[in-house]
Design a protein around this motif. Structure first.
Motif: not given
Lengths: 108, 108
Positions: A41-50, A54-62
DNA sequence: AGGTTAGATAACCAAGTGGTTAGGTACGAG
DNA sequence: CTCGTACCTAACCACTTGGTTATCTAACCT
């Protein structure tokens, strides 16, 4: 780091490109995104932060989920940048380019 | 490392992108390429090796010079890859995409 | 032969990357 | 309230990266 460099750096990892590909089918939770890969999981988390930086994804909260969504805007810059080199790989474009240059010469 | 990853990684550095830009004006020696930057020769050498491994440049031999030349072929792959995301940044393309989807639906 | 120039290689260093495990927070369900 | 789930942060590790200086080879020019 400038925007374009950050985008290229983010795209340099196959896992991150796969995540973007998955997000073209619609938003997804971190868990869903991590399913295809056998990394932690943490590895994915890091990728998502990158990707987020880079502005390639946005993250919400639900509730307890943090759904990710694609934002392709930086990819437009990538496409535009690459297009500037089209004449160096596209033979017909190169001929057109040569023709235009010639016409400009004749004009003088 | 796959080809596309190598290309993106090579493009993630502004110095290397500047070198490519310079090479659009024609071949150049290592010395000429290093002129615009105030980094050491070996640093340029390393950048060139990265570009060469990514297939973005080719290097010849001419007496004591090792002229570099642009090879934009990998950039075509970059452009093609980015184009797959066009509908996510281009509003009119998105509308066209929706229209086509709708037409396909009606067909059924 | 000797000196200069173009360039590569080697050894090193600080910082970044991609992964891990361990532990923490926040939320929903029973 | 407690338990499980989703996710994050922290600390750590091996490897890579972008830079340096010092040293080497190869070619040219006297």
């Amino acid at each position: 780091m400038d925007q374009l460099s950050a985008t290229f750096a983010a795209l340099a990892d196959p896992t991150r490109r796969a995540i973007l590909a998955r997000l073209t089918e619609g938003p997804a939770t971190v868990k869903e995104l991590s399913e295809p890969f056998d990394i932690s999981g943490p590895a994915i988390s890091k990728h998502l932060r990158v990707l987020e930086k880079a502005g390639l994804i946005t993250r919400g909260r639900e509730a307890q989920w943090r759904p990710c969504q694609l934002d392709a805007t930086p990819l437009k810059e990538v496409a535009v940048w690459a297009e500037n080199y089209r004449r160096f790989w596209d033979a017909s474009y190169a001929r057109l380019d040569a023709l235009l240059t010639e016409m400009k010469e004749t004009e003088k």
